[in-house]
Design a protein around this motif. Sequence first.
Motif, PDB file in Angstrom:
ATOM      1  N   ARG A  80       0.765  -1.022   0.097  1.00 22.58           N
ATOM      2  CA  ARG A  80       0.097  -0.031  -0.081  1.00 22.58           C
ATOM      3  C   ARG A  80       0.824   1.254  -0.080  1.00 22.58           C
ATOM      4  O   ARG A  80       0.497   2.345  -0.758  1.00 22.58           O
ATOM      5  N   GLU A  81       1.976   1.261   0.777  1.00 23.27           N
ATOM      6  CA  GLU A  81       2.650   2.386   0.847  1.00 23.27           C
ATOM      7  C   GLU A  81       3.324   2.918  -0.688  1.00 23.27           C
ATOM      8  O   GLU A  81       3.763   4.029  -0.464  1.00 23.27           O
ATOM      9  N   ALA A  82       3.613   1.950  -1.488  1.00 22.10           N
ATOM     10  CA  ALA A  82       4.001   2.251  -2.777  1.00 22.10           C
ATOM     11  C   ALA A  82       2.983   2.601  -3.872  1.00 22.10           C
ATOM     12  O   ALA A  82       3.660   2.947  -5.132  1.00 22.10           O
ATOM     13  N   LEU A  83       1.795   2.426  -3.371  1.00 25.36           N
ATOM     14  CA  LEU A  83       0.858   2.565  -4.496  1.00 25.36           C
ATOM     15  C   LEU A  83       0.355   4.097  -4.978  1.00 25.36           C
ATOM     16  O   LEU A  83      -0.190   4.193  -6.217  1.00 25.36           O
ATOM     17  N   PRO A  84       0.676   5.190  -4.368  1.00 25.20           N
ATOM     18  CA  PRO A  84       0.232   6.510  -4.448  1.00 25.20           C
ATOM     19  C   PRO A  84       0.595   6.688  -6.083  1.00 25.20           C
ATOM     20  O   PRO A  84       1.889   6.795  -6.403  1.00 25.20           O
ATOM     21  N   ASN A  85      -0.311   7.300  -6.834  1.00 23.17           N
ATOM     22  CA  ASN A  85      -0.124   7.657  -8.236  1.00 23.17           C
ATOM     23  C   ASN A  85       0.330   6.521  -9.320  1.00 23.17           C
ATOM     24  O   ASN A  85       0.854   6.634 -10.363  1.00 23.17           O
ATOM     25  N   LYS A  86       0.289   5.145  -8.694  1.00 23.55           N
ATOM     26  CA  LYS A  86       0.400   4.071  -9.496  1.00 23.55           C
ATOM     27  C   LYS A  86      -0.675   3.585 -10.076  1.00 23.55           C
ATOM     28  O   LYS A  86      -1.846   3.971  -9.752  1.00 23.55           O
TER      29      LYS A  86
END
Length: 268
Positions: A80-86
């Motif tokens: 979840r922490e790596a998902l913004p704007n992906k």
Amino acid sequence: MKIGFIGAGEMAQAILKGLLKKHATNDFVIHGGNSKRAKIVAKENKIEYGANNLEVAQKSDVIFLAMLPQQLLTVSEEIREALPNKIVISILGGINLKQLEMALGHENVFILRALPNVNVKINMGMTSVIPNELLLQNVQQYRLIKNLINELGDIVELSEEQFDIFSALAGSGPAFISLVVDNLAQAGVKYGLKKEVAVTIVNQMILGTTSKIKIENILPRSLAEQVASPGGSTIAGILAMEEAGLGISLVKGIDATYLKDQQAGENK
């Protein structure tokens, strides 16, 4: 564009094979529920193997969720922490957009729910898609991801309520058509053809026929009427097949498949 896969099952491999015809091997990274299988897939296709799911998400611009549906919550916590704007593309059976948004977040994650069929492996697939609101509103990102899916074949935008009938027609359809090919070929064997020759004839006939229907944008029944001359052998064959219940059998097969998908959804 870096494309990540979380999961290495049959459908993930089919998508990967299709995309590899259009992209370089260093455009991909994979990990998944079965790390041993993911390692094998990475080695066989000469793509990068991620140490874990978070690494895949961090390195990727587009992330395919292709693990088992019951692993969604566990995997979402990891990435979840790596998902913004992906952009996240879910091919998880029976998991709707609302469930995906609850697990992954919806304020800054572009999510596409997709249902491909096995023919994506040869770039002749059929995939149904529906975007979340954030992706739908971002025209550039949505165009980008639709172009990517289009590399695998045709796509159709459907409501989630229509995904089950799509699954019955396009997902299970290859199995049904394979039986049609086999039965037509068996008829050729009955009259003296070798099986492999009969299969070759039927395969090309079906490929040409469906291509003609698509390219000329005509109704299948219209093409049948073009071929069937009054009083000829083709109309005799059509009437015999209809008398034997060909149409009813096909519709009943779709009915049974659709009902099973509906029941599976209710039991989740």
